[in-house]
Design a protein around this motif. Sequence first.
Motif, PDB file in Angstrom:
ATOM      1  N   ILE A 147      -7.059   3.634   3.246  1.00 39.17           N
ATOM      2  CA  ILE A 147      -6.408   2.343   2.886  1.00 39.17           C
ATOM      3  C   ILE A 147      -6.492   1.538   4.301  1.00 39.17           C
ATOM      4  O   ILE A 147      -5.400   2.020   5.131  1.00 39.17           O
TER       5      ILE A 147
ATOM      6  N   ALA B 259       0.721  -1.132   0.023  1.00 35.98           N
ATOM      7  CA  ALA B 259       0.022  -0.015   0.023  1.00 35.98           C
ATOM      8  C   ALA B 259       0.861   1.297   0.002  1.00 35.98           C
ATOM      9  O   ALA B 259       0.560   2.431  -0.676  1.00 35.98           O
TER      10      ALA B 259
ATOM     11  N   ILE C 242      -2.841   5.258   5.434  1.00 35.31           N
ATOM     12  CA  ILE C 242      -2.907   3.828   5.496  1.00 35.31           C
ATOM     13  C   ILE C 242      -2.771   3.465   6.734  1.00 35.31           C
ATOM     14  O   ILE C 242      -1.971   3.932   7.786  1.00 35.31           O
TER      15      ILE C 242
END
Length: 298
Positions: free
Chosen positions: A213, A159, A177
């Motif tokens: 994310i 990611a 993230i």
Amino acid sequence: MQPIKLICFLPGIVLVLVLAVFIVFSVIRRRKMRALTKSIDDFLLTGALTPFSTEDNMLGRLQSGICELENRILQERSFTQKKEKENTEFISDISHQLKTPLAGIRLYCEMEQSGLYTEKELVLIEKMEKLIANVLRLEKIRSDAYEMHFRLCELSKTANEIRAVMQPIFPGKEITISGSAAMRVDPEWFSEALGNVVKNACEHTGESGKISILIESGERSVSIRVQDNGGGVPEDELPLLFDRFHRTAFAVPASAGIGLAITKAIVEKHHGIISAQNTGDGLCVTICLPVIDANMKI
């Protein structure tokens, strides 16, 4: 007196014998059930079929039914793979047939530099070439034409690499993230799948859009949620988001509607599922991957 005593103990002896027989049969049945369970696991792991049983009892009929079901699964899998291969070959043939005239049109456009619409024609040709390449790629993924190389990867690292690529392209976006999980994936293919989702989220948010994310690890699965604040999509379009050539009303002009279809195909090759739902202020796309043992066939 002894016969009388024997008669008195006889019911107890019979009960003990009945219990002993019951225990023996229970142990035998458990062993057969364990063997049947192992046989099913072997089929899932290696594809080895459960042997057909000739015993005319409930357990024997169950074993024979499992054997028949496994055979049908293998037949359906073989039939599906054959059809997917035929479809890929068909798409490949059409793609190659289209590439030749497109190359000729591009050549003539490049030679005619003074044409009024030459620049627009070249843009359209490039878009068509890219579309043909992506359609062919999608069908090859579906038909297992590409070999996947699975290894243990840290998804948060993947990611972060995607964020590093997207940040210069979408400088105003805030990509965060959180969470981490180690999973057996094909690093390049899975990075492309997740990258397509993040790119889609960036394209459908405002100049100062926010994309998060979230990686969550469970006992038997790992989920990756990509949430944006772009307002979401109409409810009737949610089931169509991952269909080939589907473009939402808010799609960017250059979109061909195939990126998320490729993502779905890649996720399915990882034995996972992908879904989308509207949230309070945007769209949330969830990728769910099962935790698969290293020795399992994938």
